[in-house]
Write an enzyme that holds these catalytic residues in place. Sequence first.
Site, mmCIF file in Angstrom:
data_model
loop_
_atom_site.group_PDB
_atom_site.id
_atom_site.type_symbol
_atom_site.label_atom_id
_atom_site.label_comp_id
_atom_site.label_asym_id
_atom_site.label_seq_id
_atom_site.Cartn_x
_atom_site.Cartn_y
_atom_site.Cartn_z
ATOM 1 N N LYS A 121 8.041 0.775 5.743
ATOM 2 C CA LYS A 121 6.743 1.894 5.216
ATOM 3 C C LYS A 121 5.714 0.930 5.648
ATOM 4 O O LYS A 121 5.614 -0.285 5.776
ATOM 5 C CB LYS A 121 7.262 1.502 3.630
ATOM 6 C CG LYS A 121 5.748 2.185 2.836
ATOM 7 C CD LYS A 121 5.271 1.200 1.513
ATOM 8 C CE LYS A 121 4.219 -0.234 2.998
ATOM 9 N NZ LYS A 121 3.275 -0.504 2.091
ATOM 10 N N THR A 122 4.249 1.542 6.118
ATOM 11 C CA THR A 122 3.448 1.659 5.706
ATOM 12 C C THR A 122 2.824 2.536 6.952
ATOM 13 O O THR A 122 2.935 3.080 7.823
ATOM 14 C CB THR A 122 3.173 -0.307 6.986
ATOM 15 O OG1 THR A 122 1.736 -0.003 6.628
ATOM 16 C CG2 THR A 122 3.116 -0.167 7.683
ATOM 17 N N GLY A 144 0.848 -1.531 0.448
ATOM 18 C CA GLY A 144 -0.173 -0.154 -0.110
ATOM 19 C C GLY A 144 0.654 1.004 0.106
ATOM 20 O O GLY A 144 2.002 1.049 0.101
ATOM 21 N N ASP A 204 -0.103 2.148 8.357
ATOM 22 C CA ASP A 204 -0.768 1.158 9.090
ATOM 23 C C ASP A 204 -0.154 1.130 11.175
ATOM 24 O O ASP A 204 -0.534 1.063 11.866
ATOM 25 C CB ASP A 204 -0.750 -0.489 9.415
ATOM 26 C CG ASP A 204 -2.122 -0.495 8.222
ATOM 27 O OD1 ASP A 204 -2.191 0.946 7.193
ATOM 28 O OD2 ASP A 204 -2.053 -1.722 7.878
ATOM 29 N N ASP A 258 5.149 -7.987 5.788
ATOM 30 C CA ASP A 258 5.061 -8.913 4.587
ATOM 31 C C ASP A 258 6.483 -8.916 4.135
ATOM 32 O O ASP A 258 7.297 -10.142 3.090
ATOM 33 C CB ASP A 258 3.441 -9.027 3.939
ATOM 34 C CG ASP A 258 2.478 -9.815 4.979
ATOM 35 O OD1 ASP A 258 3.557 -10.341 5.819
ATOM 36 O OD2 ASP A 258 1.621 -9.308 4.564
ATOM 37 N N ARG A 285 1.709 -5.875 -4.887
ATOM 38 C CA ARG A 285 0.779 -6.727 -4.036
ATOM 39 C C ARG A 285 2.122 -8.349 -4.518
ATOM 40 O O ARG A 285 1.451 -8.805 -3.371
ATOM 41 C CB ARG A 285 -0.186 -6.637 -3.210
ATOM 42 C CG ARG A 285 -0.512 -5.564 -2.418
ATOM 43 C CD ARG A 285 -1.237 -5.857 -1.626
ATOM 44 N NE ARG A 285 -2.071 -4.769 -1.279
ATOM 45 C CZ ARG A 285 -1.800 -3.992 0.084
ATOM 46 N NH1 ARG A 285 -1.183 -4.474 0.505
ATOM 47 N NH2 ARG A 285 -1.683 -2.751 0.540
HETATM 48 P P1 FBP Z 1 0.203 -2.648 3.147
HETATM 49 O O1 FBP Z 1 0.393 -3.336 4.995
HETATM 50 O O2 FBP Z 1 0.836 -2.338 2.715
HETATM 51 O O3 FBP Z 1 1.445 -0.856 3.751
HETATM 52 O O4 FBP Z 1 -0.822 -1.338 3.507
HETATM 53 C C1 FBP Z 1 -1.798 -1.229 4.574
HETATM 54 C C2 FBP Z 1 -2.833 -0.482 3.599
HETATM 55 O O5 FBP Z 1 -2.890 0.783 3.488
HETATM 56 C C3 FBP Z 1 -4.088 -1.089 4.949
HETATM 57 O O6 FBP Z 1 -4.256 -0.283 5.776
HETATM 58 C C4 FBP Z 1 -5.630 -1.596 4.040
HETATM 59 O O7 FBP Z 1 -6.307 -2.129 5.060
HETATM 60 C C5 FBP Z 1 -4.353 -1.771 2.794
HETATM 61 O O8 FBP Z 1 -3.294 -1.457 2.620
HETATM 62 C C6 FBP Z 1 -5.485 -1.822 1.628
HETATM 63 O O9 FBP Z 1 -4.724 -2.429 0.423
HETATM 64 P P2 FBP Z 1 -5.509 -2.076 -1.320
HETATM 65 O O10 FBP Z 1 -4.416 -0.560 -1.199
HETATM 66 O O11 FBP Z 1 -4.977 -3.190 -1.884
HETATM 67 O O12 FBP Z 1 -6.719 -1.781 -1.431
#
Ligand code: FBP
Length: 550
Positions: free
Chosen positions: A198-199, A77, A201, A172, A141
């Site tokens: 990175k994230t 993400g 979250d 991951d 991803r």
């Molecule tokens: P990462 O863990 O890859 O940083 O992504 C987090 C996130 O933003 C979550 O908060 C959310 O649930 C998810 O990605 C959404 O995924 P997508 O961008 O595939 O819709």
Amino acid sequence: MKKSLLQKARALYQPKLPKGLQGAIKVKEGDPTQSVGDQDEIKKLFPNTYGMPLIEFVPGDKSADSAVNVGVILSGGQAPGGHNVICGIFDAVKKMNPANKVYGFLMGPGGLVDHNYIELTSEFVDDYRNTGGFDMIGSGRTKLEEVGQFEKGIEILRELDIKAVVIIGGDDSNTNACVLAEYYAAKNYGVQVIGCPKTIDGDLKNDQIETSFGFDTATKVYAELIGNIERDANSARKYWHFIKLMGRSASHIALECALQTQPNICIVSEEVEAKDMTLNQIVEQIASAVAQRAKDGNNFGVVLIPEGLIEFIPAIGRLIDELNDLLAAHGSDYKDLDKDAQRAYILAHLSKENAETFATLPEDVARQLSLDRDPHGNVQVSLIETEKLLSDMVAAKLAEWKKEGKYVGHFAAQHHFFGYEGRCAAPSNFDADYCYALGVSAANLIANGKTGYMAIVKNLSAPTDEWKAGGVPITMMMNMERRNGEMKPVIRKALVELDGAPFKKFCQCREEWSRETCFVYPGPIQYWGPAEVCDRDTRTLSLENAAKNK
Ligand code: FBP
């Protein structure tokens, strides 16, 4: 690329670097390290990259002059600041030797496997300095975990004479970076692999990583929006706003936004799990606060809901675990059936307890839980409308109480989901500086021949000058966990700690916030102005660091 005036001015911002990265750099090595859990198994799985020391970069007297081409990958993400990590790598690698080349693999780890790449030039890179988004090279991803993928990768790395790859991703993706580093080391391929935390979250953190990049900017954007909604609610005094916030598993984003904006209610998934709460108990908790405020004449308020809540309700968590196994073993048997037949198939194959839970869920939520997982095996919680589910259930509960004479008031709800709105915002000064420093650290780990390390920057609540940059062996953050029915080495995810300083702070205030109107309106991120406004870190980081330094 056409730029707004803000973008033009922001492009000129020069990220601040910690002292240890400002000039010539010396490497300070710590003692050998151990993984956070399951040491024997992790050591066996990573014989070439286990046990390496922590690294800190301190001012030195000789500048690195390594000749090295580097490949970069953005994974998962989007998170504000990703472009600055690449800028930091680019500037540092070119400074070491102008002949060095930096390649960007396109659309995530898949770009390495499929040989999709571009060479980054300084003109191209300049367009992305201090900007949000991952559009410079795109993200994806694809999970890098199979030997076939690693071998496809090495073909293109050899062709481009790339000696090091930097994977910028979450827990991951960094787990995968570690597996790739080990594989290339075991095969003596001469390619180093470095990770970057990175994230948005905020759940990639531990003793070595104080925060993942992007959390600062994303929570500031959400807090601005929540503050605006609070002000609207307090102006019209007729709506309860149910706001779901991103954060696939951990509730760090919701908790941080609560600390910044003081809403009436913020649900914390980790507490729900620890107290073994049911969906009905959560609904009653919210409905009681609504009823209490109605008694005081306040038929309005704001509720924050973490995106991952549903998985933390213990009964639903158990159901998801069984659905994961069912999906892995029999997904193809029911995937193509129509909705009703699919539901019947699942109900017939679940254990009695989980079938009962499944049957009580609204149909669209149940359906979402039984659909495909993302490539890392996660339920796609951003697609589940928890905010709507909860407000519908609260409305039903209040209607029941009204009949019984326990509630007199007017309940009207509005729903919001803040997630994608914050992931590509222009990075705050904090994220712009932090990411650039992470990039420069990654380049220096490469110049010093390291592999299987993650670039880190610590002491982040202090002024930038005093930040400490370096690297941590990725194996140090690993333990064994069950994923898709198998035990796997993974980086331990950091959930909200119920005895941690941010949650404790929230607990001290939440009763008052629930009853009174204590809203705080943080306003937009400021890029220029007094440091206490522009360079402020998150409450989470400052409370955690203050507790550590006590
Ligand atoms: P990462 O863990 O890859 O940083 O992504 C987090 C996130 O933003 C979550 O908060 C959310 O649930 C998810 O990605 C959404 O995924 P997508 O961008 O595939 O819709």
